[in-house]
Every structure is written in C-alpha cells, then in structure tokens.
Design an enzyme around this catalytic site. Structure first.
Site, short mmCIF file in Angstrom:
data_model
loop_
_atom_site.label_atom_id
_atom_site.label_comp_id
_atom_site.label_asym_id
_atom_site.label_seq_id
_atom_site.Cartn_x
_atom_site.Cartn_y
_atom_site.Cartn_z
N CYS A 128 2.27 -0.54 -1.73
CA CYS A 128 1.59 -1.40 -2.70
C CYS A 128 1.61 -2.86 -2.26
CB CYS A 128 2.22 -1.23 -4.08
SG CYS A 128 3.96 -1.61 -4.15
N HIS A 129 2.43 -3.18 -1.26
CA HIS A 129 2.44 -4.57 -0.77
C HIS A 129 1.17 -4.89 0.01
CE1 HIS A 129 4.16 -2.02 2.40
NE2 HIS A 129 3.73 -2.93 3.27
#
Length: 195
Positions: A164-165
């Site tokens: 998700c980064h």
DNA sequence: GCCTATCGTGATG
DNA sequence: CATCACGATAGGC
C-alpha cells in the site's frame, strides 16, 4: 545489512470467510525497523490440508505493547498466541536472498469484495512502481470511487506484502499508516535498486 | 486555501 | 433496515 523481503516475491492472496480463530505472532527485526507478524492456518484449495498464511504484518513504531494492542483491537475475536518458532520459519522464507522463482507467499485476508479487488490491484504493482488513488480507481473500473479506494487501501493488514506504500496522492502529499516518512523511505529504497 | 462531489464502511437506532 | 459521519482524494475556484 539487515535482510529485507525479496523484491519480486510472489504474493498469493487467500480470502478468509471469518476472522482467524487463533493468530500466532512474534516480532521481527528488519531493515526498516521492528515488525510484528501474525499467521493463521487456512485450507489449501486443492486438498484438505492446512497451510500457514500471513494475516498480520505491522511496523512497531513505538513499542511492542502498543502494536500488540493494535492487533488485539483489530482482531478482537482471535486468540493471539506468541510463537517465535513458527514466525521465524515464515520469516526465513520471506527474507533473505532474492526469491524470484520460489513459491508464492500465502497471505490471508478478510474483507468485502470491494476491498479484495483493491488489494488484488495493489499486489499487481511492481517494486519501484507507484500509482495514484485515482489511477487505481480507474483500473478497477470505478473511476469516481476514489475515496472509497483510499479507505480500502488503508485497511490493509499486511504492510509491504500488499504494497500500500506504492499508492500516492496526485499532489505528492501521500499519507501512510506508519508515517509518511517511512513511506518515503520504502519508495526511495525500492527505486534505488539497493536490494 | 476553501468548497464540494464522491462512495464504501462502520456505528447507531 | 435507514441514516449518518468519516476518510491515506481530486478538482474547481
């Protein structure tokens, strides 16, 4: 240099139908700090044997007790059992030399269809690649559901594995559950080819 | 910078 | 069930 997860490790997402009965957990030291990993067992699709799958991977940004509480709060119905040996076994598969051609890493997830589709889209992003929330929404065929996508991204239980980064906002603001600074470090590292 | 469209979730009754 | 407030957003002004 402290080990880090393999750049092109393949992630196999396994939807759960209910919260895990028990979560075996322990702490790990990684290149980007201490982490807490939790695993559960899920049935293989082919036969009836069980396999171990990762269902929790949190950064420990302050201390173990606080992170434990976060896990406790997220999975109130699960028994949390400390199991250093089991986590070490999983960690050995995950970290170390590049595992490009090795078997996929099983990751157990629980969420709505919408959330599952967001997380599946995230897993398709390659290391070093980024994507905006609106691009992701478009890829899913839901171009106006941008905020909803962001909400789903934020519900990711398994940092790094579901990357998700790699989702950034269109003006570079880019928030992250464990701090924008860490997100920048991760992205910088992935783009730097320093595995 | 402020204002508003947007939409899946979770809480609440 | 119905409603409501809330975002790790984006775009218009």
């Amino acid at each position: 240099m402290m080990m880090w997860f393999a750049r092109n490790a393949r992630i196999q997402l396994i939807p759960m139908e209910s919260p895990p009965k028990t979560i075996s957990y322990s702490c790990l030291t990684t290149k980007f700090g201490q982490m807490m990993m939790g695993t559960t067992t899920v049935p293989f699709t082919v036969d009836s044997k069980d396999q171990v799958a990762i269902c929790v991977l949190y950064f420990i940004d302050e201390n173990v007790a606080k992170t434990y509480d976060e896990v406790r709060k997220r999975w109130p119905k699960s028994d949390l059992c400390k199991d250093d040996a089991r986590i070490q076994l999983v960690a050995d598969k995950l970290f170390g030399p590049d595992k490009e051609n090795s078997e996929a890493i099983p990751v157990a997830i629980l969420g709505s269809e919408f959330q599952l589709s967001v997380w599946r889209a995230l897993v398709d992003l390659k290391s070093g690649e980024t994507c905006t929330y609106s691009q992701l929404a478009e890829r899913m065929g839901r171009p106006t559901a941008i905020r909803a996508v962001a909400n789903a991204v934020a519900k990711n239980e398994v940092s790094i594995l579901i990357p998700c980064h790699r989702i950034v906002s269109q003006n570079g603001a880019s928030k992250y559950h464990w701090g924008a600074a860490l997100k920048q470090q991760l992205l910088k590292f992935e783009k730097s080819d320093s595995y």
